[in-house]
Design an enzyme around this catalytic site. Structure first.
Site, PDB file in Angstrom:
ATOM      1  N   LYS A   1     -54.476  85.015 -80.504  1.00 17.79           N
ATOM      2  CA  LYS A   1     -54.372  86.442 -80.216  1.00 17.79           C
ATOM      3  C   LYS A   1     -54.309  87.266 -81.503  1.00 17.79           C
ATOM      4  CE  LYS A   1     -55.556  85.950 -76.910  1.00 17.79           C
ATOM      5  NZ  LYS A   1     -56.542  86.615 -76.020  1.00 17.79           N
TER       6      LYS A   1
ATOM      7  N   SER B   1     -52.955  90.336 -77.156  1.00 14.56           N
ATOM      8  CA  SER B   1     -51.649  90.182 -76.517  1.00 14.56           C
ATOM      9  C   SER B   1     -50.573  90.535 -77.526  1.00 14.56           C
ATOM     10  CB  SER B   1     -51.447  88.736 -76.040  1.00 14.56           C
ATOM     11  OG  SER B   1     -50.097  88.492 -75.688  1.00 14.56           O
TER      12      SER B   1
ATOM     13  N   ILE C   1     -57.014  89.794 -64.473  1.00 13.52           N
ATOM     14  CA  ILE C   1     -57.257  91.189 -64.840  1.00 13.52           C
ATOM     15  C   ILE C   1     -58.733  91.453 -65.123  1.00 13.52           C
ATOM     16  CG2 ILE C   1     -54.920  91.603 -65.676  1.00 13.52           C
ATOM     17  CD1 ILE C   1     -55.992  91.339 -68.530  1.00 13.52           C
TER      18      ILE C   1
ATOM     19  N   SER D   1     -50.889  86.246 -63.411  1.00  5.90           N
ATOM     20  CA  SER D   1     -52.281  85.874 -63.131  1.00  5.90           C
ATOM     21  C   SER D   1     -52.473  84.387 -63.366  1.00  5.90           C
ATOM     22  CB  SER D   1     -53.243  86.690 -64.010  1.00  5.90           C
ATOM     23  OG  SER D   1     -53.183  86.231 -65.345  1.00  5.90           O
TER      24      SER D   1
ATOM     25  N   TYR E   1     -51.720  79.661 -79.068  1.00  7.50           N
ATOM     26  CA  TYR E   1     -52.204  80.787 -78.262  1.00  7.50           C
ATOM     27  C   TYR E   1     -51.907  82.100 -78.985  1.00  7.50           C
ATOM     28  CZ  TYR E   1     -52.693  84.169 -74.493  1.00  7.50           C
ATOM     29  OH  TYR E   1     -53.063  85.262 -73.745  1.00  7.50           O
TER      30      TYR E   1
END
Length: 312
Positions: free
Chosen positions: A200, A164, A42, A231, A196
């Site tokens: 975020k 996210s 992105i 992605s 992760y």
């Protein structure tokens, strides 16, 4: 509201439904934008859209080979020669300082900073930080602070942090950060996914605290969930898992063109300045859990981040 959705309702709206589009028709001639991690995914699609609008776009990427390949592709597809590649390794504080120094010397104008790059794997940065904490948070924290005076001088300007919805599942273990300079030490798939998510949450708390510090200036900042994107973010995850997930991601997840729309909305949409510091998804401002609006936690993370990157 977003935080009160059932898991089924969330999955349908945020993943199965491909999402809203940025409606801004803004032209960006004379404007300069930095997009980190813009050689793929992105980030690359965001950079292409901005280049098509006439902006001078700086592709800030770690890989010289991939960055230069993206540069040629974006120039060709946008018809805009005001696109440049500048090497940036967010896992190296030295590289972040060098990049910022080069920007301040060569770019008198800076209007939008899009902190897009991210990793989802364990490891250590060049400075001994946990990789996801170092790249996803600390690198962008330092970069933003080093460029903040230029952004203020060129205002109205914006900082856009790609977070996210995973931050809803995040937590900040300050004891682990202080002891190990990492969000956690485990290496299993579920542990990596947790760290992760933690990184975020750091992105959102950073945005929340930054907005408070920017009050009274002409710089605003926003955090966002791009959607579940098909992605390269998880390219370092288990190959067997990727194989089995590929049909699911191809059918249900957004492609990169759909996935960059909320980033573009936060960067360009007129009239969202009163929502500085807020979280967006599907081009709409959303509510967040109390832990993401924890003043003590955001202040503590800011002060720890300053110490770890040498700003304190």
């Amino acid at each position: 509201r977003f935080v009160h959705d059932s898991p089924v309702a969330y999955f349908y709206r945020e993943i199965v439904v491909k999402g809203k589009r940025c409606t801004s028709k803004a032209k960006l001639h004379g404007k300069t934008v930095i997009v980190t991690g813009s050689n793929t995914g992105i980030g690359k699609t965001t950079a292409l859209d901005l280049a098509k609008r006439g902006a001078r776009v700086i592709l800030a990427c770690r890989s010289k080979q991939r960055g230069e390949a993206a540069l040629e592709e974006i120039k060709r597809d946008s018809g805009n020669n005001q696109v440049v590649f500048m090497q940036l390794d967010l896992g190296s504080l030295k590289s972040v300082h060098s990049f910022a120094e080069n920007i301040l010397k060569s770019e008198p104008q800076l209007d939008i900073l899009i902190n897009n790059a991210g990793v989802q794997m364990q490891g250590r940065t060049a400075d001994g930080l946990g990789l996801m904490f170092g790249v996803n948070h600390i690198g962008h924290f330092l970069l933003t602070n080093l460029l903040l005076e230029r952004l203020k001088a060129c205002g109205p300007s914006r900082v856009v942090n790609v977070s996210s919805m995973a931050h809803y599942f995040g937590k900040i273990d300050f004891d682990c950060l202080n002891t190990h300079k990492a969000l956690g030490l485990g290496t299993s798939f579920m542990e990596v996914l947790q760290y992760y998510s933690d990184s975020k949450l750091c992105n959102y708390l950073f945005t929340y605290e930054l907005a408070k510090k920017l009050k009274g200036t002409n710089v605003t900042c926003y955090s966002l969930h791009p959607g579940a994107i098909n992605s390269e973010l998880a390219r370092n995850t288990n190959s067997t898992l990727r194989f089995f997930l590929k049909p699911l991601t191809a059918y249900f997840f957004k492609n990169t063109e759909q996935g960059c729309q909320t980033t573009l909305h936060c960067a360009l949409q007129e009239g969202i300045e009163p929502f500085s510091g807020r979280f967006f998804s599907n081009c709409t401002v959303k509510e967040v859990y109390d832990k993401a609006k924890d003043d003590a936690a955001s202040k503590k993370l800011w002060e720890l981040s300053e110490r770890l990157c040498g700003l304190a």
